[in-house]
Design a protein around this motif. Structure first.
Motif, PDB file in Angstrom:
ATOM      1  N   ARG A   1      36.510  56.268  38.058  1.00  0.00           N
ATOM      2  CA  ARG A   1      36.991  55.093  37.330  1.00  0.00           C
ATOM      3  C   ARG A   1      36.005  53.959  37.596  1.00  0.00           C
ATOM      4  O   ARG A   1      35.589  53.769  38.739  1.00  0.00           O
ATOM      5  N   ALA A   2      35.653  53.207  36.573  1.00  0.00           N
ATOM      6  CA  ALA A   2      34.674  52.137  36.760  1.00  0.00           C
ATOM      7  C   ALA A   2      35.216  50.817  36.217  1.00  0.00           C
ATOM      8  O   ALA A   2      35.831  50.768  35.155  1.00  0.00           O
ATOM      9  N   LEU A   3      34.993  49.772  36.990  1.00  0.00           N
ATOM     10  CA  LEU A   3      35.301  48.416  36.528  1.00  0.00           C
ATOM     11  C   LEU A   3      33.985  47.715  36.265  1.00  0.00           C
ATOM     12  O   LEU A   3      33.094  47.722  37.111  1.00  0.00           O
ATOM     13  N   VAL A   4      33.861  47.115  35.091  1.00  0.00           N
ATOM     14  CA  VAL A   4      32.646  46.371  34.750  1.00  0.00           C
ATOM     15  C   VAL A   4      33.040  44.901  34.668  1.00  0.00           C
ATOM     16  O   VAL A   4      33.980  44.544  33.950  1.00  0.00           O
ATOM     17  N   PHE A   5      32.353  44.046  35.437  1.00  0.00           N
ATOM     18  CA  PHE A   5      32.704  42.626  35.431  1.00  0.00           C
ATOM     19  C   PHE A   5      31.717  41.811  34.618  1.00  0.00           C
ATOM     20  O   PHE A   5      30.504  41.905  34.808  1.00  0.00           O
ATOM     21  N   THR A   6      32.272  41.019  33.712  1.00  0.00           N
ATOM     22  CA  THR A   6      31.452  40.035  33.014  1.00  0.00           C
ATOM     23  C   THR A   6      31.975  38.663  33.409  1.00  0.00           C
ATOM     24  O   THR A   6      33.091  38.543  33.905  1.00  0.00           O
ATOM     25  N   ARG A   7      31.147  37.633  33.167  1.00  0.00           N
ATOM     26  CA  ARG A   7      31.603  36.297  33.549  1.00  0.00           C
ATOM     27  C   ARG A   7      32.477  35.671  32.482  1.00  0.00           C
ATOM     28  O   ARG A   7      33.169  34.696  32.740  1.00  0.00           O
ATOM     29  N   THR A   8      32.407  36.217  31.280  1.00  0.00           N
ATOM     30  CA  THR A   8      33.147  35.568  30.195  1.00  0.00           C
ATOM     31  C   THR A   8      33.959  36.577  29.399  1.00  0.00           C
ATOM     32  O   THR A   8      33.658  37.770  29.385  1.00  0.00           O
ATOM     33  N   LYS A   9      34.945  36.040  28.708  1.00  0.00           N
ATOM     34  CA  LYS A   9      35.814  36.887  27.899  1.00  0.00           C
ATOM     35  C   LYS A   9      35.034  37.499  26.736  1.00  0.00           C
ATOM     36  O   LYS A   9      35.180  38.673  26.439  1.00  0.00           O
TER      37      LYS A   9
ATOM     38  N   HIS B   1      33.401  53.085  40.992  1.00  0.00           N
ATOM     39  CA  HIS B   1      32.234  52.232  40.739  1.00  0.00           C
ATOM     40  C   HIS B   1      32.657  50.849  40.237  1.00  0.00           C
ATOM     41  O   HIS B   1      33.537  50.747  39.377  1.00  0.00           O
ATOM     42  N   VAL B   2      32.013  49.841  40.772  1.00  0.00           N
ATOM     43  CA  VAL B   2      32.156  48.487  40.229  1.00  0.00           C
ATOM     44  C   VAL B   2      30.774  48.054  39.747  1.00  0.00           C
ATOM     45  O   VAL B   2      29.805  48.121  40.500  1.00  0.00           O
ATOM     46  N   TYR B   3      30.675  47.664  38.483  1.00  0.00           N
ATOM     47  CA  TYR B   3      29.403  47.165  37.949  1.00  0.00           C
ATOM     48  C   TYR B   3      29.514  45.662  37.754  1.00  0.00           C
ATOM     49  O   TYR B   3      30.417  45.192  37.047  1.00  0.00           O
ATOM     50  N   ASN B   4      28.614  44.939  38.371  1.00  0.00           N
ATOM     51  CA  ASN B   4      28.548  43.499  38.119  1.00  0.00           C
ATOM     52  C   ASN B   4      27.546  43.295  36.990  1.00  0.00           C
ATOM     53  O   ASN B   4      26.349  43.171  37.229  1.00  0.00           O
ATOM     54  N   PHE B   5      28.055  43.309  35.764  1.00  0.00           N
ATOM     55  CA  PHE B   5      27.185  43.132  34.597  1.00  0.00           C
ATOM     56  C   PHE B   5      26.534  41.758  34.677  1.00  0.00           C
ATOM     57  O   PHE B   5      25.382  41.573  34.317  1.00  0.00           O
ATOM     58  N   GLU B   6      27.321  40.785  35.139  1.00  0.00           N
ATOM     59  CA  GLU B   6      26.772  39.474  35.491  1.00  0.00           C
ATOM     60  C   GLU B   6      27.294  39.114  36.862  1.00  0.00           C
ATOM     61  O   GLU B   6      28.436  39.449  37.192  1.00  0.00           O
ATOM     62  N   LEU B   7      26.488  38.432  37.631  1.00  0.00           N
ATOM     63  CA  LEU B   7      26.954  38.035  38.965  1.00  0.00           C
ATOM     64  C   LEU B   7      27.848  36.816  38.850  1.00  0.00           C
ATOM     65  O   LEU B   7      27.618  35.955  38.003  1.00  0.00           O
ATOM     66  N   PRO B   8      28.855  36.737  39.698  1.00  0.00           N
ATOM     67  CA  PRO B   8      29.676  35.517  39.701  1.00  0.00           C
ATOM     68  C   PRO B   8      28.902  34.392  40.384  1.00  0.00           C
ATOM     69  O   PRO B   8      28.069  34.661  41.251  1.00  0.00           O
TER      70      PRO B   8
END
Ligand code: AMP
Length: 451
Positions: A247-255, A316-323
């Motif tokens: 399972r993977a979470l992809v994080f973006t900074r914006t909606k 997996h966690v992907y930081n598509f953009e860093l916070p």
């Protein structure tokens, strides 16, 4: 090893724990439960994943059931404040689960669902209300609820409450609470602003803390890749195809960034859901359910929407953009490596995000291993299908156009100020506006003993 029996919890609660298969309390539970049963105020430093919900729910249920009282109209005996709807929902689920052998009612109160139904729920009185601050104040202003009978107050994820701009709401709520009450205050971090907020709510608290965020950070395998912002989408597609993902979470900074990622993945044949504050409540719940069940194992999320999401098996966690707030990075990567399992966090770092990475390394005291771009990256990138212009995400109903950003009661920043670091400023598709967000109803009154 300590077991739950020795902590002094009542038999119906122990039975519920046994049915769930929990035998040993986590460290925060060992420390907090006896203190709360005794009636003391508590200031806990703990993040999600440590078992903190049960640390306040179990002893509170014990105290409420040991001293039964008739419900009073438009009043509650316990109030739990949560920064987000998802966390509020999960907390309410926990109360229901641990209290299933007790006759206590639980209501979840948050925005995005029709208010009249919540007013009706509160009319006859509720034992435990789990609420986000904005909708709670709306209900108080409509005389649907009074806080005068609150015996136990929980402030969960206080650091997140402040980040979301809830300070004034909290101050107002504070003034409406009786002075004689028990207060349990939890935060993942305790900088001075949070400690000051805690001081204003707490009386002579016992302080407990477990596993500072850096410990979580050390358990997660951290990797980073330097990549141009414009090439991140291709990189994500390739990594999702090649990494051994459960399972993977992809994080973006914006909606909007989250929606764009989902569209690009779809064009490349990868199905993923997005979860963020512009999604309706039923959409969020469906995305979470499909992520949980493994039906859609890739979830693209903004920080706020992902707070408190408790799903096991995130590999997996992907930081598509860093916070830009380093603590947020710790929260993100803490979504994997839960309950002792290891996970991998991979950050995509564009040039202008390097300063963020340095602050993150300072906080976590961990330097990520650097991965190279995949072989033949540019050729592969050129071959990837791209979404057609007219397939770009349309703005959901009710969303404000760019430049009118403002904080919403339930969390995320809308509209302007959302451009990803280094990301191209894109023209938004027109339309939108108008429609009310009416979600399927989650905030039902539930009786803990009804299941
Ligand atoms: P929390 O920190 O409250 O988000 O809890 C993290 C996860 O740990 C949740 O899935 C809980 O159901 C689970 N959990 C809480 N307490 C225990 C326990 N004593 N033993 C095993 N799992 C637990």
């Amino acid at each position: 090893m300590t077991d739950f029996t020795s902590l002094g919890l009542a038999a119906p609660i122990l039975d519920a724990l046994a049915a769930k298969g929990y035998t040993n309390p986590t460290p925060i539970q060992q420390k907090a439960i006896p203190v709360v049963i005794e009636g003391r105020d508590l200031c806990g430093i703990a993040q999600t994943g440590t078992g903190k919900t049960a640390a306040f729910a179990l002893p509170s249920l014990h105290r409420l059931s040991a001293n039964p009282k008739p419900r009073r109209p438009k009043a509650c005996r316990m109030l739990v404040l949560s920064p987000t709807r998802e966390l509020a929902s999960q907390i309410a689920d926990s109360f229901e689960l641990y209290g299933k052998n007790l006759k206590l009612s639980v209501a979840t109160i948050f925005g995005g669902v029709p208010i009249p139904r919540q007013i009706k729920q509160l009319a006859t009185g509720i034992d435990i209300v789990v609420a986000t601050p904005g909708r709670l104040l709306d209900l108080i202003d409509q005389h649907a609820l009074s806080l005068r009978d609150v015996e136990i107050l929980v402030l969960d994820e206080a650091d997140q409450m402040l980040d979301l701009g809830f300070i004034h709401a909290l101050k107002r709520i504070h003034r409406l609470l009786p002075t004689k009450r028990q207060t349990l205050f939890f935060s993942a971090t305790m900088p001075k602003t949070i400690a000051d907020l805690g001081d204003s709510f707490l009386t002579d608290p016992i302080k407990v803390s477990v596993a500072p965020p850096s410990t979580t950070a050390e358990r997660v395998e951290q990797r980073a890749i330097f990549v141009n912002q414009a090439e991140k989408q291709a990189l994500l597609t390739m990594r999702l195809k090649s990494d051994p993902i459960d399972r993977a979470l992809v994080f973006t900074r914006t909606k909007h960034g989250a929606d764009r990622v989902v569209k690009h993945l779809a064009a490349a044949g990868i199905s993923a859901n997005a979860i963020h504050g512009n999604k309706s409540q039923p959409q969020r719940e469906r995305a979470l359910a499909e992520f949980r069940s493994g039906q859609s194992p890739i979830l693209v999320a903004t920080d706020i929407a992902a707070r408190g999401i408790d799903v096991g098996g995130v590999s997996h966690v992907y930081n598509f953009e860093l916070p830009n707030v380093p603590e947020q990075y710790v929260h993100r990567i803490g979504r994997t490596a839960r309950a002792g399992a290891d996970g991998v966090a991979i950050s995509f770092i564009a040039d202008d995000e390097k300063p963020y990475m340095r602050s993150i390394e300072k906080l976590t005291r961990v330097k990520p291993a650097i991965d190279a771009l995949p072989e033949n990256f540019l050729q592969e990138m050129a071959r990837l299908p791209k979404p057609k212009a007219d397939e770009r995400p349309a703005r959901p109903q009710g969303q404000r156009p760019q430049g009118q950003g403002q904080r919403r009661h339930d969390g995320e920043r809308s509209g302007g100020g959302e451009r990803p670091a280094g990301g191209p400023r894109r023209r938004r598709p027109g339309g939108g506006g108008g429609g009310a967000r009416v979600g399927a109803h989650k905030g039902a009154v539930r009786r803990t003993g009804d299941r």
